[in-house]
Design a protein around this motif. Sequence first.
Motif, PDB file in Angstrom:
ATOM      1  N   LEU A 135      25.656  85.106 -38.747  1.00  0.00           N
ATOM      2  CA  LEU A 135      25.696  83.714 -38.739  1.00  0.00           C
ATOM      3  C   LEU A 135      25.039  82.988 -40.128  1.00  0.00           C
ATOM      4  O   LEU A 135      25.345  81.992 -40.540  1.00  0.00           O
ATOM      5  N   PHE A 136      24.111  83.682 -40.533  1.00  0.00           N
ATOM      6  CA  PHE A 136      23.242  83.346 -41.526  1.00  0.00           C
ATOM      7  C   PHE A 136      23.970  82.915 -42.919  1.00  0.00           C
ATOM      8  O   PHE A 136      25.083  83.847 -43.341  1.00  0.00           O
ATOM      9  N   GLY A 137      24.059  81.978 -43.310  1.00  0.00           N
ATOM     10  CA  GLY A 137      24.871  81.512 -44.613  1.00  0.00           C
ATOM     11  C   GLY A 137      26.431  80.959 -44.036  1.00  0.00           C
ATOM     12  O   GLY A 137      26.862  80.593 -44.953  1.00  0.00           O
ATOM     13  N   LEU A 155      18.692  73.723 -34.583  1.00  0.00           N
ATOM     14  CA  LEU A 155      18.698  75.143 -34.144  1.00  0.00           C
ATOM     15  C   LEU A 155      19.748  76.187 -34.910  1.00  0.00           C
ATOM     16  O   LEU A 155      19.168  77.331 -35.131  1.00  0.00           O
ATOM     17  N   THR A 156      20.767  75.552 -35.477  1.00  0.00           N
ATOM     18  CA  THR A 156      21.730  76.350 -35.953  1.00  0.00           C
ATOM     19  C   THR A 156      21.284  76.442 -37.593  1.00  0.00           C
ATOM     20  O   THR A 156      21.441  77.290 -38.197  1.00  0.00           O
ATOM     21  N   ARG A 157      20.380  75.443 -38.149  1.00  0.00           N
ATOM     22  CA  ARG A 157      20.031  75.537 -39.352  1.00  0.00           C
ATOM     23  C   ARG A 157      19.017  76.566 -39.352  1.00  0.00           C
ATOM     24  O   ARG A 157      18.730  77.367 -40.285  1.00  0.00           O
ATOM     25  N   ALA A 158      18.189  76.673 -38.332  1.00  0.00           N
ATOM     26  CA  ALA A 158      16.790  77.585 -38.160  1.00  0.00           C
ATOM     27  C   ALA A 158      17.379  79.041 -38.298  1.00  0.00           C
ATOM     28  O   ALA A 158      16.871  80.038 -38.439  1.00  0.00           O
ATOM     29  N   VAL A 159      18.749  79.345 -38.067  1.00  0.00           N
ATOM     30  CA  VAL A 159      19.245  80.812 -38.040  1.00  0.00           C
ATOM     31  C   VAL A 159      20.036  80.923 -39.282  1.00  0.00           C
ATOM     32  O   VAL A 159      20.631  81.703 -39.569  1.00  0.00           O
ATOM     33  N   GLY A 160      19.961  79.861 -40.420  1.00  0.00           N
ATOM     34  CA  GLY A 160      20.456  79.961 -41.657  1.00  0.00           C
ATOM     35  C   GLY A 160      21.766  79.395 -41.942  1.00  0.00           C
ATOM     36  O   GLY A 160      22.454  79.623 -42.672  1.00  0.00           O
TER      37      GLY A 160
END
Length: 307
Positions: A135-137, A155-160
């Motif tokens: 998911l990152f990027g 939350l999704t920002r937290a996984v990049g």
Amino acid sequence: MSILLRSTLQPPEITKEILERFDIYREEKEIPPEVAQQITAVITNGGLGLSSEEMRALPALQMISVYGVGTDAIDLVQAKERGIQVATTPGVLTNAVAEMALALTLSAARRVAEGDRYVRAGQWLQGNLGLGWTLFGETVGILGYGRIGKRIGELTRAVGMKVLYTDLHPTPGEEEAFRSSPLELARDCRVLIIAAEGGEKTRGLVNRTILKALGPDGLLVNIARGSVVNQHELILALEAGELGCAALDVFANEPQVPKELIAQQKLVLTPHVASATIDARRAMGRLVIDNLAAFLDGKALLTPLNL
Ligand code: 8YV
């Protein structure tokens, strides 16, 4: 009998308290007309709501306490006309629902549910599971940027992930991430998460054109309402390879899930459980009770809908 309880609330102590504190009629099948005449309040949930006809059959109705935030199954026009107050349970389920959106996204991208079935079926002995993706990027598009949508963003920002969204208006301070239509949003993201309200305004909004724009590597996640997606076109898009994958907690005709969706192993399918954590459900149940108690005491509701 003055309060109609349409479904059992979890955890069990909430239903117990409701039965002990209030004068409850538990709905089973048909409500006898003499009971219907006396009902002044209804406890319902997001899925069951209270239809036009059901509401019309309750002439003394003054208040509806919803165990959930969705009001798409309630005739709000009639409620307004008749001066019936409606309370929902906003805020207390936001984290649970947003976490489920992340869980579905991760599960689909990393093939968690599929991998679980793979191990249990002994398939690992024959070879490795295929690859997932990181998911990152990647970019997530959030359709419906209210309380829950914004929390999904965090939350999704937290996984990049990079976060884009669409709603009726841009959120102040987040103008750059705004896209003016679901189609534009779908074109610009890899994961499209639906967090919009159900009801007529959003019915079938996510159609084949949008799914095609999301594309063969794209993932559709829905924790809102099945009605927001054209389910028939979703099946066609998946079968044609126009859309990569879907992770769905909600469906058009729950609890019916089409066999065409069940047949696809890469999909993640859950039974409308995004708010179903012990903490969220306890807090939702508490709000249902407190709103009802306020109504019976002639006080202002804690979390009324502005009709
Ligand atoms: C619940 C929901 O699953 O809030 C809603 O609208 O759909 C969910 O939180 C439901 O209300 C409980 O059955």
